[in-house]
Enzyme design. Structure first.
Site, short mmCIF file in Angstrom:
data_model
loop_
_atom_site.label_atom_id
_atom_site.label_comp_id
_atom_site.label_asym_id
_atom_site.label_seq_id
_atom_site.Cartn_x
_atom_site.Cartn_y
_atom_site.Cartn_z
CE LYS A 298 -38.30 -52.74 -39.27
NZ LYS A 298 -38.29 -53.65 -38.36
CE1 TYR B 123 -38.06 -49.17 -38.67
CE2 TYR B 123 -38.91 -48.49 -40.93
CZ TYR B 123 -39.07 -49.14 -39.83
OH TYR B 123 -40.30 -49.81 -39.48
#
Ligand code: NAD
Length: 250
Positions: A162, A158
């Site tokens: 990002k 993640y």
């Protein structure tokens, strides 16, 4: 909400079914924009779109998995046809988590998160950028995360996705600046949605203690920043990432 006039503008929001995306779609609609709401669950998406329209908005539902090239191509063609070839605002919000420690993370957990969170914004941006260039106007807003700025244990996939969104934002902003298209990113901190509802209560309490303003964020906190970046008046701001996190990573 922040007052911005977006009458006559068309917006596309991915992951608009619920949570932050739904909050953004509602806010853009309340500001006067027509909104193409993208999601993967037809029934839930149609409920959210109905709610926006019942409040006087002009929203339409589009089913599309943003990680799939063919689906993004088809849906973008349809949206451009429905909106007379004019899309002013694109909000790349759809995102998923598949958290676990890196030593036990599977290929699939890595690939799935990168596909939705990073490939998705790339495919969507590519799909709409020609139409924006033609009109010499655009506002692209990519939803990143503070996890992409400072990292977070259990979120290697993640955080990488990002952080990638932030690099993508900065590069694309440079490519499009001379066409009056701005590209900015918002890095939310802890926002109360279904995504965070599944977290361990002990971690949630720990997180709250680390937020100087002493509360979790809401989708409206993020939507207000989107309104700013979506406004014609923010034309001198591009390639930026702003953390909306109650002061957590200051
Ligand atoms: P959520 O899980 O409540 O909503 C995510 C939305 O994305 C849903 O509507 C879902 O249907 C959609 N979606 C998921 N995969 C998709 C796909 N392949 N194609 C199209 N749509 C898809 O999450 P949220 O909390 O509202 O998060 C929204 C965004 O904000 C995400 O990018 C997330 O990473 C980011 N974010 C959230 C938080 C938080 O604390 N909630 C913090 C930082 C960043």
């Amino acid at each position: 909400m922040i007052q911005v006039d977006l009458k006559g503008q068309n917006a596309v929001v991915t992951g608009a079914t619920r949570g932050i995306g739904f909050g953004i779609a509602k806010a853009l609609s309340a500001a006067g924009a027509a909104v193409a709401c993208i999601g993967t669950n037809a029934e839930k998406l149609s409920k959210s779109v109905d709610e926006i329209n019942a409040a006087g908005g002009s929203a339409k539902a589009y089913i599309c998995d943003v990680s799939k090239s063919d689906q993004v191509e088809a849906v973008s063609k349809q949206i451009l046809e429905d909106f007379g070839g004019k899309v002013d605002i694109l909000v790349n919000n759809a995102g998923i988590t598949k958290d676990t420690l890196v030593r036990v993370m599977t290929d699939e957990q890595w690939d799935d998160v990168i596909a939705v969170n990073l490939r998705g914004p790339f495919l969507m941006t590519r799909a709409f950028v020609s139409a924006m260039r033609k009109k010499k106007y655009g506002r692209i807003i990519n939803i990143s995360s503070i996890s992409g700025l400072i990292g977070n244990r259990g979120q290697a996939n993640y955080s990488a996705s990002k952080a990638g969104v932030i690099g993508f934002t900065r590069t694309v902003s440079k490519e499009l600046a001379n066409r009056n298209i701005t590209v900015n990113s918002i890095a939310p901190g802890f926002i109360e949605t279904d995504m965070t509802a599944v977290l361990d209560p002990v971690i949630v309490t720990e997180m709250k203690n680390r937020i100087p303003v002493g509360r979790f964020g809401s989708p409206d906190d993020i939507a207000n920043a989107v309104l700013y970046f979506a406004s014609p008046d923010s034309s001198f701001v591009t390639g930026q990432v702003i953390a909306i996190d109650g002061g957590m990573i200051m």
